[in-house]
Design an enzyme around this catalytic site. Structure first.
Site, short mmCIF file in Angstrom:
data_model
loop_
_atom_site.label_atom_id
_atom_site.label_comp_id
_atom_site.label_asym_id
_atom_site.label_seq_id
_atom_site.Cartn_x
_atom_site.Cartn_y
_atom_site.Cartn_z
N CYS A 83 0.81 -1.22 0.00
CA CYS A 83 0.00 0.00 0.00
C CYS A 83 0.85 1.28 0.00
CB CYS A 83 -0.99 -0.05 1.14
SG CYS A 83 -2.39 1.05 0.85
N ARG A 125 -12.14 6.74 -1.27
CA ARG A 125 -11.16 5.69 -0.98
C ARG A 125 -11.69 4.35 -1.47
NH1 ARG A 125 -7.16 7.35 2.03
NH2 ARG A 125 -6.52 5.25 2.55
N HIS A 171 -3.49 -5.52 2.40
CA HIS A 171 -3.11 -5.57 3.81
C HIS A 171 -3.70 -6.85 4.40
CE1 HIS A 171 -1.88 -1.37 4.27
NE2 HIS A 171 -2.90 -1.04 3.51
N1 GLN Z 1 -1.95 6.86 2.12
C1 GLN Z 1 -2.08 5.98 1.00
C2 GLN Z 1 -3.45 6.06 0.34
O1 GLN Z 1 -4.41 6.37 0.98
C3 GLN Z 1 -1.74 4.56 1.43
C4 GLN Z 1 -2.66 4.02 2.46
C5 GLN Z 1 -2.29 2.70 3.02
O2 GLN Z 1 -1.12 2.34 3.13
N2 GLN Z 1 -3.31 1.96 3.45
O3 GLN Z 1 -3.57 5.78 -0.84
#
Ligand code: GLN
Length: 240
Positions: free
Chosen positions: A93, A126, A189
C-alpha cells in the site's frame, strides 16, 4: 542457510498488521530449519542493503508517507542496486506507492524511490474492501483487504494479479499490484502473507536462490488451515 529481513520504518509504515508479514516469513523459514533474523530500521538508521535478503515496506497514511519521503533520497541508490541485483522486496500500500516515481495527493506530490516504473495519484474517494486476485504466479487465489485513496498506474509492468473481487490498482484496469524482478508491490493488507503462504514462499525462495544458488528447494509445510481460509474467502466473494 540464513535469511536477513530488513523492515523499513516500522514505526511509521505498519498499518493493519503489516508487521505480521515479517512474522510469517520468519516462521516459515524457521520451520524449515532456515535461520532468520529481522532488522528494523528507523528513519535515522543507515541501511546496508548488501546484508539484506528480503525487504518489507509496509503501508502508511499520507502523513506518515510524507515523513518517510524525507529520507528516501538517501537510500534510493543503494536500494536501486539491491533491486536490480534481484533482492526480494514486499511493498504494501503506502510502501507500494513509494516504490514508484511519485504519489500525488490533493495537497502535494511526494517523490518516490523510482525503483519500479509506476506512479500514483489520489482519486475521488477511498477504495476500501475485501479483495481477491488470480495471479499467474500461483494456482491459489490471493486474498486480502484494501484501503487506499491513491490510484496506481504500473505502465508496462506486470501486475501481481487480475482482480476477481475488489478494486485493485486504480478501480478500473482490473489488475492489482506489480511484479518487477523479485519485487512485489500490492495494496493488500491484512496482513498479506499469513493469508497467502504461497506469496511468502515466493519471497523466501527467491531470496534463497539469490543467496545460495538455483537448486534451493523449499520443504513443503502443512498449509491446510491457510488453504481452507483462502478457499472460504474465495467462495464468499467470488463464487458466492
Ligand atoms: N496513504 C495511502 C493512500 O491512501 C496509502 C494508504 C495505506 O497504506 N493503506 O492511498
Amino acid at each position: 542457510m540464513k535469511l536477513t529481513i530488513g523492515h523499513l520504518y516500522p514505526e511509521l509504515l505498519n498499518l493493519y498488521g503489516d508487521r505480521g508479514n515479517i512474522q510469517c516469513m520468519m516462521k516459515r523459514s524457521l520451520w524449515r530449519g532456515i535461520e532468520a533474523e529481522t532488522i528494523a530500521f528507523g528513519l535515522e538508521d543507515s541501511i546496508d542493503f548488501s546484508k539484506l535478503d528480503i525487504v518489507l515496506l509496509g503501508g502508511g497514511s499520507d502523513r506518515e508517507q510524507r515523513i518517510v519521503c524525507s529520507r528516501l533520497r538517501d537510500i534510493r541508490e543503494n536500494f536501486h542496486h539491491y533491486v536490480e541485483d534481484g533482492g526480494s522486496v514486499l511493498a504494501v500500500c503506502g510502501g507500494y506507492q513509494l516504490l514508484g516515481h511519485y504519489y500525488k495527493t490533493e495537497e502535494d506530490t511526494l517523490e518516490g524511490l523510482s525503483l519500479v516504473d509506476l506512479y500514483t495519484e489520489q482519486g475521488e474517494g477511498r477504495l476500501i474492501q475485501n479483495i481477491v486476485l488470480q495471479s499467474e504466479l500461483f494456482d491459489m487465489p490471493i486474498v486480502g483487504f484494501e484501503n487506499h485513496g491513491g490510484r496506481t498506474c504500473i505502465n508496462n509492468n506486470k501486475p501481481l494479479g487480475k482482480v476477481l473481487y475488489g478494486a485493485g490498482n486504480d478501480g478500473k484496469s482490473g489488475y492489482e499490484g506489480v511484479v518487477y524482478k523479485n519485487v512485489i508491490g500490492t495494496y493488500l493488507h491484512g496482513p498479506l502473507l499469513p493469508k497467502n503462504p504461497q506469496l511468502a514462499d515466493w519471497l523466501i525462495q527467491h531470496a534463497l536462490e539469490r543467496k545460495y544458488g538455483k537448486e534451493t528447494e523449499l520443504t513443503p509445510l502443512d498449509d491446510s488451515q491457510e488453504k481452507e481460509a483462502n478457499d472460504y474467502i474465495y467462495h464468499r466473494f467470488v463464487r458466492g
